[in-house]
Design a protein around this motif. Structure first.
Motif, PDB file in Angstrom:
ATOM      1  N   GLN A  49       0.829  -1.217   0.000  1.00  0.00           N
ATOM      2  CA  GLN A  49       0.000   0.000   0.000  1.00  0.00           C
ATOM      3  C   GLN A  49       0.861   1.264   0.000  1.00  0.00           C
ATOM      4  OE1 GLN A  49      -2.638  -0.752   3.328  1.00  0.00           O
ATOM      5  NE2 GLN A  49      -4.083  -1.860   2.032  1.00  0.00           N
ATOM      6  N   ILE A  50       2.011   1.204   0.676  1.00  0.00           N
ATOM      7  CA  ILE A  50       2.918   2.362   0.694  1.00  0.00           C
ATOM      8  C   ILE A  50       3.462   2.632  -0.719  1.00  0.00           C
ATOM      9  CG2 ILE A  50       5.241   3.064   1.455  1.00  0.00           C
ATOM     10  CD1 ILE A  50       4.464   1.916   4.251  1.00  0.00           C
TER      11      ILE A  50
ATOM     12  N   MET B 289      -7.972   0.057  -5.275  1.00  0.00           N
ATOM     13  CA  MET B 289      -9.356   0.512  -5.103  1.00  0.00           C
ATOM     14  C   MET B 289      -9.388   1.879  -4.410  1.00  0.00           C
ATOM     15  SD  MET B 289     -10.956  -3.128  -3.992  1.00  0.00           S
ATOM     16  CE  MET B 289     -10.977  -4.506  -5.136  1.00  0.00           C
ATOM     17  N   GLY B 290      -8.227   2.450  -4.169  1.00  0.00           N
ATOM     18  CA  GLY B 290      -8.165   3.802  -3.614  1.00  0.00           C
ATOM     19  C   GLY B 290      -8.131   3.815  -2.089  1.00  0.00           C
TER      20      GLY B 290
ATOM     21  N   TRP C 119       0.590   8.120   7.698  1.00  0.00           N
ATOM     22  CA  TRP C 119      -0.119   7.138   8.538  1.00  0.00           C
ATOM     23  C   TRP C 119       0.319   5.713   8.187  1.00  0.00           C
ATOM     24  CZ3 TRP C 119      -3.778   3.261   7.355  1.00  0.00           C
ATOM     25  CH2 TRP C 119      -4.310   2.643   8.489  1.00  0.00           C
ATOM     26  N   LEU C 120       0.436   5.439   6.894  1.00  0.00           N
ATOM     27  CA  LEU C 120       0.854   4.093   6.487  1.00  0.00           C
ATOM     28  C   LEU C 120       2.268   3.778   6.992  1.00  0.00           C
ATOM     29  CD1 LEU C 120      -0.516   3.931   2.820  1.00  0.00           C
ATOM     30  CD2 LEU C 120      -1.241   2.480   4.725  1.00  0.00           C
ATOM     31  N   GLU C 121       3.149   4.782   6.952  1.00  0.00           N
ATOM     32  CA  GLU C 121       4.531   4.525   7.386  1.00  0.00           C
ATOM     33  C   GLU C 121       4.612   4.348   8.902  1.00  0.00           C
ATOM     34  OE1 GLU C 121       6.747   7.579   5.323  1.00  0.00           O
ATOM     35  OE2 GLU C 121       7.126   6.186   3.647  1.00  0.00           O
TER      36      GLU C 121
ATOM     37  N   ARG D 246       0.105   7.803  -5.602  1.00  0.00           N
ATOM     38  CA  ARG D 246      -1.311   8.148  -5.768  1.00  0.00           C
ATOM     39  C   ARG D 246      -1.987   8.803  -4.570  1.00  0.00           C
ATOM     40  NH1 ARG D 246      -3.379   5.432 -10.279  1.00  0.00           N
ATOM     41  NH2 ARG D 246      -1.642   5.265 -11.722  1.00  0.00           N
ATOM     42  N   ALA D 247      -1.461   8.616  -3.376  1.00  0.00           N
ATOM     43  CA  ALA D 247      -2.175   9.155  -2.196  1.00  0.00           C
ATOM     44  C   ALA D 247      -1.174   9.592  -1.127  1.00  0.00           C
ATOM     45  CB  ALA D 247      -3.133   8.102  -1.637  1.00  0.00           C
TER      46      ALA D 247
END
Ligand code: FE2
Ligand code: FE2
Length: 202
Positions: free
Chosen positions: A45-46, A106-107, A59-61, A52-53
């Motif tokens: 996801q990262i 899927m965003g 937050w993901l990291e 893209r986001a």
């Protein structure tokens, strides 16, 4: 209170061959593997979020940092309990990467639905484990409780950001929850169901 529980309370080592010790090794194996899967999900996801986001990248990291720390906590608890990592770690790497990759495409709603579904499933397993560990391994109980504080924070954040995710998020949630249970089931060769029953009985 049985012998294993009394020994755990008094800080004595349980015999390696006791049923409680075997359950503890199974708990450690599946938890360690699950954290490895979580690291794989967030890695995928990262990679997507960088392009893209970027707004959810921090937050993901932070979150992958927690999962790496959890994986290390469970790994470092293994030697004292004669536990070894799951032999099917590759299932968790591949499964986690696929889950992360598919949901990221899927965003943002996909990312949050994936996290919410995984964490909700993990939450239930950790609750069941704590009831058992409270009777048999206080040190590992402390580790699981520490991990659960982070997991619950991931769940709360994901569910809060999922609102307004629409039909896509609603569709992803049960699919990811089922995929997570399936990965646990396959990697433990069906042991997850027996583990649940054994924890209740021990
Ligand atoms: Fe974790
Ligand atoms: Fe988590």
């Amino acid at each position: 209170m049985n012998v294993g529980a009394r020994q755990a309370r008094q800080g004595e080592a349980m015999p390696e061959s006791s049923p409680e010790s075997r359950i503890i090794r199974r708990i450690l194996r599946v938890n360690h593997a699950g954290e490895h899967g979580a690291v794989s999900i967030y890695s995928a996801q990262i990679a997507w979020a960088r392009r893209r986001a970027p707004d959810i990248l921090d937050w993901l990291e932070d979150t992958i940092g927690h999962e790496q720390k959890h994986r290390e906590l469970f790994r470092s608890a293994m030697p004292a309990r004669s536990a070894k990592p799951c032999r099917l770690m590759s299932i968790w790497s591949v499964g986690g990467t696929v889950l992360g990759w598919v949901t990221a495409r899927m965003g943002r709603a996909g990312v949050m639905a994936c996290t919410a579904a995984v964490e909700r499933t993990v939450h239930q397993h950790l609750v069941e484990q704590q009831a058992f560990l409270n009777r048999h391994d206080m040190e590992l109980l402390g580790i699981v409780q520490t991990v659960q504080v982070d997991e619950d924070a991931h769940l709360v954040h994901a569910e809060a950001n999922l609102k307004g995710g629409g039909w896509l998020a609603k569709a992803i949630y049960p699919a990811v929850a089922a995929a997570t249970e399936l990965m646990i089931f396959v990697s433990t060769r069906g042991d997850s169901l027996r583990l649940r029953a054994a924890m209740k009985a021990a």
